[in-house]
Design a protein around this motif. Structure first.
Motif, PDB file in Angstrom:
ATOM      1  N   THR A 244      33.773  29.620  40.030  1.00 41.11           N
ATOM      2  CA  THR A 244      33.538  30.546  41.153  1.00 41.11           C
ATOM      3  C   THR A 244      34.823  31.185  41.718  1.00 41.11           C
ATOM      4  OG1 THR A 244      33.687  29.028  43.052  1.00 41.11           O
ATOM      5  CG2 THR A 244      31.550  29.150  41.942  1.00 41.11           C
ATOM      6  N   GLN A 245      35.980  30.816  41.186  1.00 39.72           N
ATOM      7  CA  GLN A 245      37.217  31.364  41.752  1.00 39.72           C
ATOM      8  C   GLN A 245      37.808  32.497  40.908  1.00 39.72           C
ATOM      9  OE1 GLN A 245      38.279  30.685  44.820  1.00 39.72           O
ATOM     10  NE2 GLN A 245      36.374  29.517  44.902  1.00 39.72           N
ATOM     11  N   GLU A 246      37.042  33.006  39.961  1.00 38.78           N
ATOM     12  CA  GLU A 246      37.507  34.126  39.149  1.00 38.78           C
ATOM     13  C   GLU A 246      37.808  35.332  40.051  1.00 38.78           C
ATOM     14  OE1 GLU A 246      34.480  32.704  38.815  1.00 38.78           O
ATOM     15  OE2 GLU A 246      34.555  31.610  36.919  1.00 38.78           O
ATOM     16  N   SER A 247      38.695  36.208  39.597  1.00 36.16           N
ATOM     17  CA  SER A 247      38.969  37.431  40.359  1.00 36.16           C
ATOM     18  C   SER A 247      37.763  38.364  40.197  1.00 36.16           C
ATOM     19  CB  SER A 247      40.223  38.121  39.816  1.00 36.16           C
ATOM     20  OG  SER A 247      40.226  39.475  40.201  1.00 36.16           O
ATOM     21  N   ARG A 248      37.027  38.549  41.297  1.00 37.51           N
ATOM     22  CA  ARG A 248      35.823  39.393  41.189  1.00 37.51           C
ATOM     23  C   ARG A 248      36.213  40.837  40.877  1.00 37.51           C
ATOM     24  NH1 ARG A 248      33.889  37.116  46.705  1.00 37.51           N
ATOM     25  NH2 ARG A 248      34.045  34.946  46.057  1.00 37.51           N
ATOM     26  N   HIS A 249      37.361  41.250  41.410  1.00 38.76           N
ATOM     27  CA  HIS A 249      37.780  42.629  41.168  1.00 38.76           C
ATOM     28  C   HIS A 249      38.084  42.851  39.684  1.00 38.76           C
ATOM     29  CE1 HIS A 249      39.196  46.594  42.257  1.00 38.76           C
ATOM     30  NE2 HIS A 249      40.125  46.401  41.332  1.00 38.76           N
ATOM     31  N   ASN A 250      38.861  41.951  39.093  1.00 46.33           N
ATOM     32  CA  ASN A 250      39.183  42.142  37.678  1.00 46.33           C
ATOM     33  C   ASN A 250      37.938  42.019  36.802  1.00 46.33           C
ATOM     34  OD1 ASN A 250      41.818  42.745  38.137  1.00 46.33           O
ATOM     35  ND2 ASN A 250      42.543  40.646  37.934  1.00 46.33           N
ATOM     36  N   LEU A 251      36.968  41.218  37.242  1.00 49.07           N
ATOM     37  CA  LEU A 251      35.712  41.131  36.483  1.00 49.07           C
ATOM     38  C   LEU A 251      34.993  42.483  36.449  1.00 49.07           C
ATOM     39  CD1 LEU A 251      34.249  37.629  37.482  1.00 49.07           C
ATOM     40  CD2 LEU A 251      35.047  38.332  35.221  1.00 49.07           C
ATOM     41  N   VAL A 252      35.162  43.277  37.501  1.00 44.50           N
ATOM     42  CA  VAL A 252      34.564  44.622  37.497  1.00 44.50           C
ATOM     43  C   VAL A 252      35.091  45.413  36.292  1.00 44.50           C
ATOM     44  CG1 VAL A 252      34.521  46.859  38.716  1.00 44.50           C
ATOM     45  CG2 VAL A 252      34.136  44.745  39.989  1.00 44.50           C
ATOM     46  N   TYR A 253      36.413  45.355  36.056  1.00 44.02           N
ATOM     47  CA  TYR A 253      36.984  46.079  34.899  1.00 44.02           C
ATOM     48  C   TYR A 253      36.462  45.488  33.592  1.00 44.02           C
ATOM     49  CZ  TYR A 253      40.756  47.200  38.295  1.00 44.02           C
ATOM     50  OH  TYR A 253      41.485  47.600  39.381  1.00 44.02           O
ATOM     51  N   TRP A 254      36.575  44.161  33.509  1.00 39.10           N
ATOM     52  CA  TRP A 254      36.253  43.519  32.224  1.00 39.10           C
ATOM     53  C   TRP A 254      34.769  43.608  31.903  1.00 39.10           C
ATOM     54  CZ3 TRP A 254      39.725  39.218  34.471  1.00 39.10           C
ATOM     55  CH2 TRP A 254      41.065  39.524  34.203  1.00 39.10           C
ATOM     56  N   ARG A 255      33.947  43.723  32.939  1.00 38.45           N
ATOM     57  CA  ARG A 255      32.493  43.842  32.687  1.00 38.45           C
ATOM     58  C   ARG A 255      32.044  45.301  32.576  1.00 38.45           C
ATOM     59  NH1 ARG A 255      30.612  39.043  36.829  1.00 38.45           N
ATOM     60  NH2 ARG A 255      30.915  37.312  35.367  1.00 38.45           N
ATOM     61  N   GLY A 256      33.019  46.214  32.537  1.00 48.75           N
ATOM     62  CA  GLY A 256      32.686  47.627  32.298  1.00 48.75           C
ATOM     63  C   GLY A 256      31.992  48.293  33.459  1.00 48.75           C
ATOM     64  N   GLN A 257      32.163  47.735  34.691  1.00 47.79           N
ATOM     65  CA  GLN A 257      31.499  48.343  35.841  1.00 47.79           C
ATOM     66  C   GLN A 257      32.381  49.420  36.474  1.00 47.79           C
ATOM     67  OE1 GLN A 257      30.782  44.354  37.178  1.00 47.79           O
ATOM     68  NE2 GLN A 257      28.572  44.657  37.142  1.00 47.79           N
ATOM     69  N   ASP A 258      31.846  50.109  37.461  1.00 46.30           N
ATOM     70  CA  ASP A 258      32.555  51.257  38.021  1.00 46.30           C
ATOM     71  C   ASP A 258      33.573  50.856  39.094  1.00 46.30           C
ATOM     72  OD1 ASP A 258      31.152  52.920  36.414  1.00 46.30           O
ATOM     73  OD2 ASP A 258      30.095  54.002  38.011  1.00 46.30           O
ATOM     74  N   TYR A 259      34.604  51.655  39.195  1.00 49.54           N
ATOM     75  CA  TYR A 259      35.613  51.422  40.232  1.00 49.54           C
ATOM     76  C   TYR A 259      36.336  52.733  40.524  1.00 49.54           C
ATOM     77  CZ  TYR A 259      38.570  51.159  36.078  1.00 49.54           C
ATOM     78  OH  TYR A 259      39.175  51.440  34.878  1.00 49.54           O
TER      79      TYR A 259
END
Ligand code: SF4
Length: 382
Positions: A244-259
Motif C-alpha cells: 500500500t505504500q507504492e507511489s500512487r502518482h508514478n503508478l499513474v504513469y506506469w499504468r498508462g493513465q492520464d496526467y
C-alpha cells in the motif's frame, strides 16, 4: 452507485537546483535570482488552462518534481495546491509528493512543506557514503542525509528516498552494507537506481564508465533479495515499497493513465474516447515562463498518438511493473484486445525464453525479463 473515476495525476516541474550534478540529465538549471511570485502566477495560469478541459476528472495525486522543488517557497506550493483544490475534485486519499534534497537549509523547511499540504516526501539521498556523494557531485554529506531522513520521518506519514548503485568500483559487499543502513531508517518506499551515464551530462563528457554489466546484474540481484526479505519487494524495476505504500502518482504513469504536466519541459497525456494526445511543454525555463505568462500555457506541441504508439507506450510502462498489464485494464485504456494487438510468434518466443508470461489474461515480464526490458520490448514490439 457513484461512478469510479480513473486515477488522474498532476505533475508540477520546478526546474532549479542549487548545483547541477554531473550525472543528471533532467531539465534542471542553476539560476541566482528566481522570482517565486512570477513562477507561481505562471503555474496557476497553466493549471487554469487545462482545468477548462479536464475539470470532470478526479485528481488522485500531485507530484512536485524537478529540479529541486524543496527550493520552492512553501507558500508557492500552498497556493498551487489551493488552486488545484478549487479547479478539480480531489480523491479522499489524495497523494501530494515533493522531491527534496537533504541539505540542512531544506531540512529546516520540512515542517513548512507539510503545512503547505505535502503529505509524502521523496528525498534525494543517493548514498550514505561521503566519498560516493562527492563523486556524484552532491552538496550534502552522509550525516546530513541521515538527519534529513530522520527529521522527515517525524513529519511525514509517507516517506521515500533514492539511492544510486553500481558506482565505479562499488563492490557487492559495499552495496549490501549501504542497503542495510538504508533499511535501518525504516522507510516504507525506496527508489534504487543503477548509475547510468547519459549523453549530455558531465560524466558522459568526462567518459566516466558505467559499471560492468555483470556487476550491475549482481548488484541488482542483491537488491531484490535484500528488499524482498525486508518486506519492500520491487513493484517496479527500481522502486520498492511495503504493501500500500507504492507511489500512487508514478503508478499513474506506469499504468498508462492520464496526467497533466505543468512547468518547463513537463509532458502530459490526455485521453478522450480512446484517443490519447501527447502534450510536451517548452523545455527552457525562461521561454516557458514567458509563454505561460503571456498565453496562459507553455506548450511546445500537442499531438494525437497512433494506436500502435499507444500500445507500445502502455507496454513500455506497464511491463516495468511487477503486476504487469491485464487485458481488462488494456481494454479500458484503449478499447481493444491485448492478445490480438500482439504478434503471437514473438510473444511465444519470449515466453519460451522465460522473459514474459501471459497467463490469466495478464501480461507480465518475469524478473529476468524486467532486467533486460528494453531488449524484450524491442523484440515484442518490432
Ligand atoms: S539535485 Fe537532482 S535534479 Fe538537481 S542536478 Fe542534481 S540530480 Fe539533477
Amino acid at each position: 452507485m457513484d461512478e469510479i473515476k480513473p486515477a488522474f495525476g498532476i505533475y508540477i516541474h520546478w526546474p532549479f537546483c542549487a548545483k547541477k550534478c554531473p550525472y543528471c540529465d533532467f531539465n534542471s538549471h542553476v539560476q541566482d535570482a528566481i522570482d517565486h511570485d512570477l513562477w507561481l502566477k505562471a503555474y496557476l495560469r497553466e493549471l487554469r488552462y487545462y482545468a477548462a478541459e479536464t475539470s470532470d476528472r478526479l485528481v488522485t495525486s500531485v507530484f512536485f518534481g524537478g529540479g529541486t522543488p524543496s527550493l520552492m517557497k512553501p507558500q508557492v506550493i500552498e497556493d498551487i495546491l489551493a488552486e488545484i483544490g478549487r479547479l478539480w475534485d480531489c480523491s479522499e486519499d489524495f497523494e501530494i509528493t515533493a522531491e527534496a534534497n537533504p541539505s540542512s537549509s531544506e531540512t529546516r523547511l520540512f515542517q513548512d512543506f507539510r503545512q503547505a499540504g505535502i503529505n509524502r516526501l521523496s528525498i534525494g539521498v543517493q548514498s550514505f557514503n561521503d566519498q560516493a556523494l562527492q563523486f556524484l557531485g552532491r552538496l550534502h554529506d552522509a550525516a546530513e542525509a541521515r538527519k534529513a531522513v530522520e527529521s522527515a520521518a517525524k513529519i511525514f506519514d509517507r516517506l521515500s528516498f533514492d539511492l544510486i548503485y553500481a558506482l565505479p568500483g562499488q563492490t557487492p559487499a559495499e552495496w549490501q552494507r549501504a542497503l542495510g543502513e538504508a533499511l535501518t531508517l525504516a522507510p516504507d518506499h525506496l527508489s534504487l537506481y543503477q548509475l547510468t551515464i547519459e549523453p549530455g551530462t558531465v560524466f558522459h563528457q568526462d567518459r566516466v564508465a558505467a559499471a560492468d554489466e555483470d556487476i550491475g546484474t549482481e548488484l541488482y540481484e542483491i537488491t531484490q533479495g535484500l528488499m524482498d526479505h525486508a518486506g519492500l519487494p520491487a513493484y517496479e524495476i527500481s522502486n520498492h515499497a511495503r504493501e500500500t505504500q507504492e507511489s500512487r502518482h508514478n503508478l499513474v504513469y506506469w499504468r498508462g493513465q492520464d496526467y497533466l504536466g505543468i512547468g518547463p519541459g513537463a509532458h502530459g497525456r490526455l485521453t478522450r474516447d480512446f484517443q490519447t494526445e501527447m502534450i510536451q511543454n517548452v523545455r527552457e525555463p525562461g521561454k516557458w515562463l514567458e509563454l505561460a505568462q503571456t498565453k496562459g500555457l507553455g506548450q511546445h506541441k500537442r499531438t494525437p498518438i497512433t494506436a500502435e504508439e499507444r500500445r507500445d507506450e502502455i507496454l513500455l510502462m506497464g511491463l516495468r511493473l511487477t503486476e504487469g498489464v491485464s487485458a481488462d485494464h488494456y481494454h479500458t485504456l484503449t478499447g481493444t484486445d491485448l492478445a490480438s494487438s500482439l504478434d503471437q510468434i514473438r510473444l511465444q518466443a519470449l515466453e519460451n525464453e522465460g522473459f514474459i508470461t501471459f497467463r490469466d489474461n495478464i501480461l507480465k515480464a518475469t524478473p529476468a525479463g524486467r532486467q533486460r526490458l528494453n531488449a524484450v520490448l524491442a523484440h515484442l514490439l518490432s
